[in-house]
Design a protein around this motif. Structure first.
Motif, PDB file in Angstrom:
ATOM      1  N   UNK A 105       0.839  -1.177   0.000  1.00 27.12           N
ATOM      2  CA  UNK A 105       0.000   0.000   0.000  1.00 27.12           C
ATOM      3  C   UNK A 105       0.887   1.243   0.000  1.00 27.12           C
ATOM      4  N   UNK A 106       0.606   2.160  -0.879  1.00 25.83           N
ATOM      5  CA  UNK A 106       1.376   3.395  -1.000  1.00 25.83           C
ATOM      6  C   UNK A 106       0.751   4.459  -0.103  1.00 25.83           C
ATOM      7  N   UNK A 107       1.305   4.626   1.096  1.00 24.61           N
ATOM      8  CA  UNK A 107       0.793   5.623   2.037  1.00 24.61           C
ATOM      9  C   UNK A 107       1.691   6.843   2.009  1.00 24.61           C
ATOM     10  N   UNK A 108       1.269   7.849   1.269  1.00 22.67           N
ATOM     11  CA  UNK A 108       2.042   9.078   1.177  1.00 22.67           C
ATOM     12  C   UNK A 108       1.242  10.191   1.824  1.00 22.67           C
ATOM     13  N   UNK A 109       1.943  11.201   2.295  1.00 22.91           N
ATOM     14  CA  UNK A 109       1.294  12.296   3.000  1.00 22.91           C
ATOM     15  C   UNK A 109       1.550  13.618   2.285  1.00 22.91           C
ATOM     16  N   UNK A 110       0.743  14.610   2.614  1.00 20.11           N
ATOM     17  CA  UNK A 110       0.964  15.975   2.161  1.00 20.11           C
ATOM     18  C   UNK A 110       1.532  16.769   3.336  1.00 20.11           C
ATOM     19  N   UNK A 111       2.358  17.751   3.029  1.00 23.25           N
ATOM     20  CA  UNK A 111       3.017  18.559   4.046  1.00 23.25           C
ATOM     21  C   UNK A 111       2.701  20.021   3.769  1.00 23.25           C
ATOM     22  N   UNK A 112       2.493  20.796   4.825  1.00 26.16           N
ATOM     23  CA  UNK A 112       2.292  22.235   4.695  1.00 26.16           C
ATOM     24  C   UNK A 112       3.481  22.945   5.321  1.00 26.16           C
ATOM     25  N   UNK A 113       4.069  23.881   4.565  1.00 25.38           N
ATOM     26  CA  UNK A 113       5.187  24.686   5.059  1.00 25.38           C
ATOM     27  C   UNK A 113       4.817  26.144   4.862  1.00 25.38           C
ATOM     28  N   UNK A 114       4.957  26.930   5.917  1.00 23.48           N
ATOM     29  CA  UNK A 114       4.681  28.358   5.830  1.00 23.48           C
ATOM     30  C   UNK A 114       5.987  29.105   6.043  1.00 23.48           C
ATOM     31  N   UNK A 115       6.167  30.198   5.309  1.00 17.53           N
ATOM     32  CA  UNK A 115       7.414  30.946   5.399  1.00 17.53           C
ATOM     33  C   UNK A 115       7.153  32.429   5.587  1.00 17.53           C
ATOM     34  N   UNK A 116       7.981  33.024   6.393  1.00 11.82           N
ATOM     35  CA  UNK A 116       7.954  34.465   6.608  1.00 11.82           C
ATOM     36  C   UNK A 116       9.366  34.979   6.314  1.00 11.82           C
ATOM     37  N   UNK A 117       9.707  34.999   5.025  1.00 16.28           N
ATOM     38  CA  UNK A 117      11.050  35.406   4.623  1.00 16.28           C
ATOM     39  C   UNK A 117      12.065  34.296   4.868  1.00 16.28           C
ATOM     40  N   UNK A 120       3.835  19.128  -1.319  1.00 11.34           N
ATOM     41  CA  UNK A 120       4.203  20.120  -0.320  1.00 11.34           C
ATOM     42  C   UNK A 120       3.416  21.379  -0.638  1.00 11.34           C
ATOM     43  N   UNK A 121       2.540  21.753   0.274  1.00 10.90           N
ATOM     44  CA  UNK A 121       1.798  22.995   0.123  1.00 10.90           C
ATOM     45  C   UNK A 121       2.623  24.089   0.786  1.00 10.90           C
ATOM     46  N   UNK A 122       3.062  25.044  -0.009  1.00 16.38           N
ATOM     47  CA  UNK A 122       3.928  26.103   0.485  1.00 16.38           C
ATOM     48  C   UNK A 122       3.170  27.424   0.528  1.00 16.38           C
ATOM     49  N   UNK A 123       3.126  28.037   1.703  1.00 13.62           N
ATOM     50  CA  UNK A 123       2.434  29.307   1.882  1.00 13.62           C
ATOM     51  C   UNK A 123       3.476  30.364   2.227  1.00 13.62           C
ATOM     52  N   UNK A 142       5.668  21.043  -5.341  1.00 13.62           N
ATOM     53  CA  UNK A 142       5.261  22.217  -4.565  1.00 13.62           C
ATOM     54  C   UNK A 142       3.956  22.800  -5.115  1.00 13.62           C
ATOM     55  N   UNK A 143       3.020  23.054  -4.218  1.00  8.69           N
ATOM     56  CA  UNK A 143       1.815  23.821  -4.530  1.00  8.69           C
ATOM     57  C   UNK A 143       2.016  25.162  -3.820  1.00  8.69           C
ATOM     58  N   UNK A 144       2.225  26.223  -4.580  1.00  7.60           N
ATOM     59  CA  UNK A 144       2.601  27.531  -4.030  1.00  7.60           C
ATOM     60  C   UNK A 144       1.374  28.407  -3.846  1.00  7.60           C
ATOM     61  N   UNK A 145       1.332  29.089  -2.710  1.00  5.78           N
ATOM     62  CA  UNK A 145       0.238  30.029  -2.443  1.00  5.78           C
ATOM     63  C   UNK A 145       0.782  31.243  -1.708  1.00  5.78           C
ATOM     64  N   UNK A 146       0.360  32.421  -2.152  1.00  2.36           N
ATOM     65  CA  UNK A 146       0.687  33.665  -1.455  1.00  2.36           C
ATOM     66  C   UNK A 146      -0.625  34.423  -1.279  1.00  2.36           C
TER      67      UNK A 146
END
Length: 82
Positions: free
Chosen positions: A1-13, A36-39, A60-64
Protein backbone atom coordinates in the motif's frame (compact mmCIF):
# COMPACT_ATOMS: atom_id res chain seq x y z
CA UNK A 1 0.00 0.00 0.00
CA UNK A 2 1.38 3.40 -1.00
CA UNK A 3 0.79 5.62 2.04
CA UNK A 4 2.04 9.08 1.18
CA UNK A 5 1.29 12.30 3.00
CA UNK A 6 0.96 15.97 2.16
CA UNK A 7 3.02 18.56 4.05
CA UNK A 8 2.29 22.23 4.70
CA UNK A 9 5.19 24.69 5.06
CA UNK A 10 4.68 28.36 5.83
CA UNK A 11 7.41 30.95 5.40
CA UNK A 12 7.95 34.46 6.61
CA UNK A 13 11.05 35.41 4.62
CA UNK A 14 14.41 33.74 5.38
CA UNK A 15 14.83 32.21 1.93
CA UNK A 16 18.14 30.43 2.63
CA UNK A 17 16.79 28.84 5.79
CA UNK A 18 13.73 27.73 3.81
CA UNK A 19 15.98 26.19 1.13
CA UNK A 20 17.84 24.16 3.78
CA UNK A 21 14.59 23.11 5.44
CA UNK A 22 13.00 21.89 2.20
CA UNK A 23 16.13 20.07 1.03
CA UNK A 24 16.39 18.32 4.40
CA UNK A 25 12.69 17.45 4.33
CA UNK A 26 13.04 15.90 0.86
CA UNK A 27 16.28 14.10 1.73
CA UNK A 28 15.01 12.49 4.92
CA UNK A 29 11.27 12.13 4.25
CA UNK A 30 10.82 12.56 0.50
CA UNK A 31 9.77 8.98 -0.12
CA UNK A 32 6.71 9.49 2.09
CA UNK A 33 5.68 12.92 0.75
CA UNK A 34 3.16 13.38 -2.04
CA UNK A 35 2.70 17.18 -2.15
CA UNK A 36 4.20 20.12 -0.32
CA UNK A 37 1.80 22.99 0.12
CA UNK A 38 3.93 26.10 0.49
CA UNK A 39 2.43 29.31 1.88
CA UNK A 40 4.48 32.48 1.63
CA UNK A 41 3.33 35.43 3.73
CA UNK A 42 2.14 38.49 1.81
CA UNK A 43 4.74 40.64 3.59
CA UNK A 44 8.17 39.50 4.68
CA UNK A 45 11.09 41.24 6.37
CA UNK A 46 13.52 42.98 4.03
CA UNK A 47 11.16 42.28 1.09
CA UNK A 48 12.43 38.69 0.89
CA UNK A 49 10.72 36.56 -1.72
CA UNK A 50 10.54 32.79 -1.79
CA UNK A 51 8.83 32.39 -5.16
CA UNK A 52 11.93 30.51 -6.35
CA UNK A 53 10.55 27.35 -4.68
CA UNK A 54 8.13 26.92 -7.59
CA UNK A 55 11.07 26.29 -9.93
CA UNK A 56 13.17 24.05 -7.67
CA UNK A 57 10.74 21.43 -6.40
CA UNK A 58 8.41 19.30 -8.52
CA UNK A 59 5.74 18.66 -5.93
CA UNK A 60 5.26 22.22 -4.57
CA UNK A 61 1.82 23.82 -4.53
CA UNK A 62 2.60 27.53 -4.03
CA UNK A 63 0.24 30.03 -2.44
CA UNK A 64 0.69 33.66 -1.46
CA UNK A 65 -2.34 35.31 0.20
CA UNK A 66 -3.56 38.55 -1.33
CA UNK A 67 -3.51 40.34 2.02
CA UNK A 68 -1.47 40.47 5.20
CA UNK A 69 -3.02 40.30 8.65
CA UNK A 70 -0.78 41.21 11.56
CA UNK A 71 -2.09 39.01 14.39
CA UNK A 72 -0.66 41.37 16.97
CA UNK A 73 -2.66 44.37 15.78
CA UNK A 74 -6.04 42.77 15.00
CA UNK A 75 -8.38 41.36 17.67
CA UNK A 76 -8.96 37.62 17.20
CA UNK A 77 -12.66 37.99 16.34
CA UNK A 78 -11.79 40.40 13.47
CA UNK A 79 -9.26 38.13 11.71
CA UNK A 80 -10.64 37.06 8.30
CA UNK A 81 -11.53 33.38 8.07
CA UNK A 82 -9.78 32.69 4.76
Amino acid sequence: MDSRIDVIVQSYGKGEQLRCTLKSLILHSGKWIDKIYFIEEKQAPFNDSCEWVKDHFDNIIYHKPNRYVNPYSVPYHQVPEE
